[in-house]
Design a protein around this motif. Structure first.
Motif, PDB file in Angstrom:
ATOM      1  N   UNK A 219      65.936  70.227 109.041  1.00 36.38           N
ATOM      2  CA  UNK A 219      66.577  69.115 109.742  1.00 36.38           C
ATOM      3  C   UNK A 219      65.692  67.906 109.458  1.00 36.38           C
ATOM      4  N   UNK A 220      66.176  67.018 108.606  1.00 35.01           N
ATOM      5  CA  UNK A 220      65.396  65.823 108.265  1.00 35.01           C
ATOM      6  C   UNK A 220      66.215  64.918 107.355  1.00 35.01           C
ATOM      7  N   UNK A 221      66.328  63.679 107.688  1.00 31.57           N
ATOM      8  CA  UNK A 221      65.943  63.081 108.968  1.00 31.57           C
ATOM      9  C   UNK A 221      67.124  63.029 109.932  1.00 31.57           C
ATOM     10  N   UNK A 222      66.821  62.690 111.167  1.00 29.34           N
ATOM     11  CA  UNK A 222      67.841  62.328 112.144  1.00 29.34           C
ATOM     12  C   UNK A 222      67.547  60.888 112.543  1.00 29.34           C
ATOM     13  N   UNK A 223      68.585  60.062 112.541  1.00 35.26           N
ATOM     14  CA  UNK A 223      68.418  58.631 112.794  1.00 35.26           C
ATOM     15  C   UNK A 223      69.475  58.150 113.770  1.00 35.26           C
ATOM     16  N   UNK A 224      69.051  57.350 114.734  1.00 33.15           N
ATOM     17  CA  UNK A 224      69.986  56.696 115.651  1.00 33.15           C
ATOM     18  C   UNK A 224      69.598  55.230 115.698  1.00 33.15           C
ATOM     19  N   UNK A 225      70.591  54.360 115.511  1.00 30.43           N
ATOM     20  CA  UNK A 225      70.338  52.918 115.565  1.00 30.43           C
ATOM     21  C   UNK A 225      69.655  52.586 116.892  1.00 30.43           C
TER      22      UNK A 225
ATOM     23  N   UNK B 118      71.041  52.014 108.915  1.00 35.70           N
ATOM     24  CA  UNK B 118      70.678  52.539 110.231  1.00 35.70           C
ATOM     25  C   UNK B 118      69.421  53.401 110.156  1.00 35.70           C
ATOM     26  N   UNK B 119      69.243  54.132 109.062  1.00 37.83           N
ATOM     27  CA  UNK B 119      68.046  54.956 108.904  1.00 37.83           C
ATOM     28  C   UNK B 119      66.813  54.063 108.801  1.00 37.83           C
ATOM     29  N   UNK B 120      66.928  52.994 108.031  1.00 32.93           N
ATOM     30  CA  UNK B 120      65.804  52.050 107.917  1.00 32.93           C
ATOM     31  C   UNK B 120      65.482  51.453 109.290  1.00 32.93           C
ATOM     32  N   UNK B 121      66.506  51.043 110.018  1.00 32.32           N
ATOM     33  CA  UNK B 121      66.292  50.460 111.352  1.00 32.32           C
ATOM     34  C   UNK B 121      65.669  51.463 112.312  1.00 32.32           C
ATOM     35  N   UNK B 122      66.176  52.692 112.295  1.00 31.21           N
ATOM     36  CA  UNK B 122      65.717  53.714 113.230  1.00 31.21           C
ATOM     37  C   UNK B 122      64.243  54.041 113.057  1.00 31.21           C
ATOM     38  N   UNK B 123      63.755  53.989 111.813  1.00 31.91           N
ATOM     39  CA  UNK B 123      62.363  54.361 111.547  1.00 31.91           C
ATOM     40  C   UNK B 123      61.425  53.164 111.410  1.00 31.91           C
ATOM     41  N   UNK B 124      61.951  51.966 111.473  1.00 30.35           N
ATOM     42  CA  UNK B 124      61.162  50.752 111.251  1.00 30.35           C
ATOM     43  C   UNK B 124      59.919  50.685 112.142  1.00 30.35           C
TER      44      UNK B 124
ATOM     45  N   UNK C 144      60.009  69.155 111.451  1.00 29.43           N
ATOM     46  CA  UNK C 144      58.766  68.552 111.936  1.00 29.43           C
ATOM     47  C   UNK C 144      59.215  67.443 112.867  1.00 29.43           C
ATOM     48  N   UNK C 145      58.820  67.533 114.122  1.00 30.58           N
ATOM     49  CA  UNK C 145      59.317  66.552 115.069  1.00 30.58           C
ATOM     50  C   UNK C 145      58.517  66.502 116.349  1.00 30.58           C
ATOM     51  N   UNK C 146      59.027  65.739 117.285  1.00 31.69           N
ATOM     52  CA  UNK C 146      58.333  65.496 118.543  1.00 31.69           C
ATOM     53  C   UNK C 146      58.385  66.736 119.429  1.00 31.69           C
ATOM     54  N   UNK C 147      57.205  67.175 119.846  1.00 27.45           N
ATOM     55  CA  UNK C 147      57.083  68.424 120.599  1.00 27.45           C
ATOM     56  C   UNK C 147      57.751  68.394 121.978  1.00 27.45           C
TER      57      UNK C 147
ATOM     58  N   UNK D 167      58.641  53.269 113.929  1.00 27.82           N
ATOM     59  CA  UNK D 167      58.066  54.594 114.185  1.00 27.82           C
ATOM     60  C   UNK D 167      56.648  54.670 113.635  1.00 27.82           C
ATOM     61  N   UNK D 168      55.743  55.088 114.493  1.00 25.16           N
ATOM     62  CA  UNK D 168      54.336  55.166 114.118  1.00 25.16           C
ATOM     63  C   UNK D 168      54.085  56.238 113.060  1.00 25.16           C
ATOM     64  N   UNK D 169      54.707  57.410 113.221  1.00 22.73           N
ATOM     65  CA  UNK D 169      54.463  58.531 112.303  1.00 22.73           C
ATOM     66  C   UNK D 169      55.555  58.601 111.244  1.00 22.73           C
ATOM     67  N   UNK D 170      55.719  57.532 110.508  1.00 20.99           N
ATOM     68  CA  UNK D 170      56.737  57.456 109.468  1.00 20.99           C
ATOM     69  C   UNK D 170      56.159  56.765 108.250  1.00 20.99           C
TER      70      UNK D 170
END
Length: 177
Positions: free
Chosen positions: A84-90, A18-24, A121-124, A26-29
């Protein structure tokens, strides 16, 4: 119906996927978050109670969050905090409030364990709704360049970051010198 619970060893494979899928997409990853989770589980920074999964009624793990030990250091002092790192949601479970549930439950457990602050570090536009403010407001910086609005901190207790100025020191597993 989503249940938040502590991650167990039997969940590791699902969490990796799920972590791989969630960040697949993502531009800033760097697309290595799934490996980071594994490294952090084996580290001294790992806190089992703060590795949480969101599970649906069918036993599918829809999300995962990890808080690990970090330090805030300056020339004369060192202070404990959490990252807090990382947080992942499918992807198919995103935008349903699962991330928020994971964050809020993580904050609650962290407070119960005696932690006073969280750095991320995250989305403002996402994290301020949970009370996060720019780390620069607290005199905290990072050991690398990021846009100021993306470095954030939360005081889990009143004055949890008062007079705790310095640079965030990550565990070696993060690969940051």
């Amino acid at each position: 119906m989503i249940t938040i619970r502590q991650e167990e060893k039997k969940d590791h494979h699902q969490v990796f996927q799920l972590t791989e899928e969630a960040f697949r997409e993502m531009e800033h990853s760097d697309h290595q978050e799934q490996f980071l989770v594994g490294k952090l589980r084996e580290s001294k920074a790992f806190i089992p109670e703060l590795s949480l999964v969101a599970e649906d009624e069918n036993g599918t793990i829809a999300g995962h969050i990890l808080f690990t030990k970090i330090k805030i250091v300056n020339d004369s002092e060192s202070f404990d905090a959490l990252a807090l790192a990382p947080i992942s949601v499918k992807p198919e479970f995103q935008n349903q409030g699962i991330g928020a549930k994971l964050i809020l439950q993580g904050h609650h457990i962290a407070q119960e364990l005696g932690y006073e602050s969280v750095i991320l570090i995250g989305h403002e536009n996402y994290y301020p709704r949970f009370g996060y403010k720019k780390t620069s407001n607290f005199g905290i910086s990072f050991p690398f360049d990021i846009p100021e609005e993306n470095g954030m901190a939360l005081e889990l207790v009143k004055d949890g970051l008062k007079d705790k100025r310095g640079v965030v020191k990550y565990p070696p597993e993060f690969g940051i010198d």
